[in-house]
Write a protein that holds these residues in place. Structure first.
Motif, mmCIF file in Angstrom:
data_model
loop_
_atom_site.group_PDB
_atom_site.id
_atom_site.type_symbol
_atom_site.label_atom_id
_atom_site.label_comp_id
_atom_site.label_asym_id
_atom_site.label_seq_id
_atom_site.Cartn_x
_atom_site.Cartn_y
_atom_site.Cartn_z
ATOM 1 N N MET A 1 0.845 -1.167 0.000
ATOM 2 C CA MET A 1 0.000 0.000 0.000
ATOM 3 C C MET A 1 0.898 1.240 0.000
ATOM 4 S SD MET A 1 -2.989 1.109 2.714
ATOM 5 C CE MET A 1 -3.733 -0.491 2.683
ATOM 6 N N SER A 2 0.599 2.183 -0.879
ATOM 7 C CA SER A 2 1.437 3.371 -0.993
ATOM 8 C C SER A 2 1.219 4.318 0.192
ATOM 9 C CB SER A 2 1.143 4.100 -2.300
ATOM 10 O OG SER A 2 -0.106 4.742 -2.228
ATOM 11 N N THR A 3 2.157 5.227 0.371
ATOM 12 C CA THR A 3 2.075 6.219 1.445
ATOM 13 C C THR A 3 0.843 7.091 1.283
ATOM 14 O OG1 THR A 3 4.477 6.254 1.562
ATOM 15 C CG2 THR A 3 3.316 8.101 2.575
ATOM 16 N N ILE A 4 0.508 7.444 0.048
ATOM 17 C CA ILE A 4 -0.677 8.273 -0.203
ATOM 18 C C ILE A 4 -1.928 7.571 0.293
ATOM 19 C CG2 ILE A 4 -2.133 9.233 -2.024
ATOM 20 C CD1 ILE A 4 0.516 9.689 -3.588
ATOM 21 N N VAL A 5 -2.054 6.296 -0.011
ATOM 22 C CA VAL A 5 -3.229 5.526 0.410
ATOM 23 C C VAL A 5 -3.321 5.482 1.926
ATOM 24 C CG1 VAL A 5 -4.253 3.232 0.413
ATOM 25 C CG2 VAL A 5 -3.316 4.170 -1.696
ATOM 26 N N LYS A 6 -2.216 5.282 2.614
ATOM 27 C CA LYS A 6 -2.230 5.226 4.069
ATOM 28 C C LYS A 6 -2.693 6.549 4.672
ATOM 29 C CE LYS A 6 1.378 1.749 4.424
ATOM 30 N NZ LYS A 6 2.773 1.492 4.770
ATOM 31 N N CYS A 7 -2.244 7.670 4.102
ATOM 32 C CA CYS A 7 -2.627 8.986 4.611
ATOM 33 C C CYS A 7 -4.113 9.245 4.402
ATOM 34 C CB CYS A 7 -1.822 10.075 3.920
ATOM 35 S SG CYS A 7 -0.076 10.071 4.319
ATOM 36 N N VAL A 8 -4.640 8.814 3.278
ATOM 37 C CA VAL A 8 -6.028 9.085 2.931
ATOM 38 C C VAL A 8 -6.997 8.208 3.730
ATOM 39 C CG1 VAL A 8 -7.702 8.861 1.046
ATOM 40 C CG2 VAL A 8 -5.495 9.916 0.625
ATOM 41 N N SER A 9 -6.607 7.001 4.063
ATOM 42 C CA SER A 9 -7.545 6.043 4.645
ATOM 43 C C SER A 9 -8.137 6.499 5.974
ATOM 44 C CB SER A 9 -6.918 4.663 4.780
ATOM 45 O OG SER A 9 -5.865 4.674 5.707
ATOM 46 N N SER A 10 -7.364 7.095 6.860
ATOM 47 C CA SER A 10 -7.926 7.517 8.144
ATOM 48 C C SER A 10 -8.908 8.664 7.956
ATOM 49 C CB SER A 10 -6.823 7.897 9.135
ATOM 50 O OG SER A 10 -6.133 9.037 8.695
ATOM 51 N N CYS A 11 -8.634 9.579 7.053
ATOM 52 C CA CYS A 11 -9.574 10.677 6.770
ATOM 53 C C CYS A 11 -10.875 10.136 6.178
ATOM 54 C CB CYS A 11 -8.955 11.677 5.819
ATOM 55 S SG CYS A 11 -7.609 12.632 6.536
ATOM 56 N N LEU A 12 -10.759 9.181 5.270
ATOM 57 C CA LEU A 12 -11.955 8.600 4.662
ATOM 58 C C LEU A 12 -12.809 7.862 5.685
ATOM 59 C CD1 LEU A 12 -10.755 7.230 1.226
ATOM 60 C CD2 LEU A 12 -12.322 9.103 1.669
ATOM 61 N N ARG A 13 -12.185 7.125 6.560
ATOM 62 C CA ARG A 13 -12.945 6.411 7.592
ATOM 63 C C ARG A 13 -13.749 7.394 8.452
ATOM 64 N NH1 ARG A 13 -8.383 2.953 7.207
ATOM 65 N NH2 ARG A 13 -9.080 0.909 6.539
ATOM 66 N N THR A 14 -13.154 8.523 8.769
ATOM 67 C CA THR A 14 -13.853 9.548 9.539
ATOM 68 C C THR A 14 -15.031 10.116 8.748
ATOM 69 O OG1 THR A 14 -11.812 10.108 10.691
ATOM 70 C CG2 THR A 14 -13.570 11.745 10.749
ATOM 71 N N LEU A 15 -14.833 10.385 7.472
ATOM 72 C CA LEU A 15 -15.923 10.891 6.630
ATOM 73 C C LEU A 15 -17.081 9.898 6.541
ATOM 74 C CD1 LEU A 15 -14.060 12.559 3.639
ATOM 75 C CD2 LEU A 15 -15.556 13.681 5.293
ATOM 76 N N TRP A 17 -18.382 8.200 8.752
ATOM 77 C CA TRP A 17 -19.274 8.286 9.918
ATOM 78 C C TRP A 17 -20.453 9.208 9.661
ATOM 79 C CZ3 TRP A 17 -14.810 9.484 13.827
ATOM 80 C CH2 TRP A 17 -14.040 8.345 14.011
ATOM 81 N N THR A 18 -20.263 10.220 8.799
ATOM 82 C CA THR A 18 -21.318 11.226 8.637
ATOM 83 C C THR A 18 -21.808 11.395 7.206
ATOM 84 O OG1 THR A 18 -19.642 12.952 8.419
ATOM 85 C CG2 THR A 18 -20.525 12.575 10.617
ATOM 86 N N ALA A 19 -21.062 10.966 6.221
ATOM 87 C CA ALA A 19 -21.433 11.201 4.820
ATOM 88 C C ALA A 19 -22.057 9.956 4.197
ATOM 89 C CB ALA A 19 -20.200 11.603 4.023
ATOM 90 N N ASP A 20 -22.946 10.178 3.237
ATOM 91 C CA ASP A 20 -23.516 9.078 2.462
ATOM 92 C C ASP A 20 -22.852 8.954 1.098
ATOM 93 O OD1 ASP A 20 -25.325 8.292 4.427
ATOM 94 O OD2 ASP A 20 -26.858 9.682 3.719
ATOM 95 N N ILE A 21 -22.293 10.066 0.598
ATOM 96 C CA ILE A 21 -21.551 10.074 -0.660
ATOM 97 C C ILE A 21 -20.255 10.840 -0.430
ATOM 98 C CG2 ILE A 21 -21.490 10.889 -3.047
ATOM 99 C CD1 ILE A 21 -24.479 10.512 -3.182
ATOM 100 N N ILE A 22 -19.144 10.257 -0.885
ATOM 101 C CA ILE A 22 -17.831 10.885 -0.746
ATOM 102 C C ILE A 22 -17.182 10.905 -2.125
ATOM 103 C CG2 ILE A 22 -15.534 10.698 0.290
ATOM 104 C CD1 ILE A 22 -16.915 9.041 2.554
ATOM 105 N N THR A 23 -16.688 12.064 -2.526
ATOM 106 C CA THR A 23 -15.968 12.165 -3.797
ATOM 107 C C THR A 23 -14.515 12.512 -3.528
ATOM 108 O OG1 THR A 23 -16.534 14.499 -4.071
ATOM 109 C CG2 THR A 23 -18.029 12.896 -5.055
#
Length: 105
Positions: A1-15, A17-23
């Protein structure tokens, strides 16, 4: 898994919790990194495209136009994925007979 993917994953998991659609735009994901989106949250489905051509050997520069879209499966159980060169979209078919189009360019 690339460094970019690791950085993005925690932010996405948080989103999730509250969003139904994420772009996501300008993700820099490599083609094989896109599959990581299915591991973010089991309640979400996804579609995405990488702008990186890995068949050319060494990657040079920064690729543009990589996009992804995630949606909550329970909120949108009937979805059609629409794709073009630099676009990802989902058309949701609602129980009311209406539909909604979410576009990520």
């Amino acid at each position: 898994m690339s460094t970019i993917v690791k950085c993005v994953s925690s932010c996405l998991r948080t989103l999730c919790w509250t969003a139904d659609i994420i772009t996501l735009q300008e993700t820099w994901f490599l083609p094989h990194d896109l599959l990581f989106l299915e591991t973010i949250d089991e309640a979400f489905a996804f579609t995405g495209k990488s702008a990186v051509d890995t068949s050319q050997g060494i990657l040079l520069g920064r690729p543009f136009s990589a996009v992804a879209l995630l949606w909550r499966k329970f909120a949108f159980p009937r979805v059609s994925v629409l794709k073009s060169h630099s676009l990802e979209a989902v058309k949701t078919h609602l129980d009311s007979g209406k539909s909604m189009l979410a576009v990520n360019v």
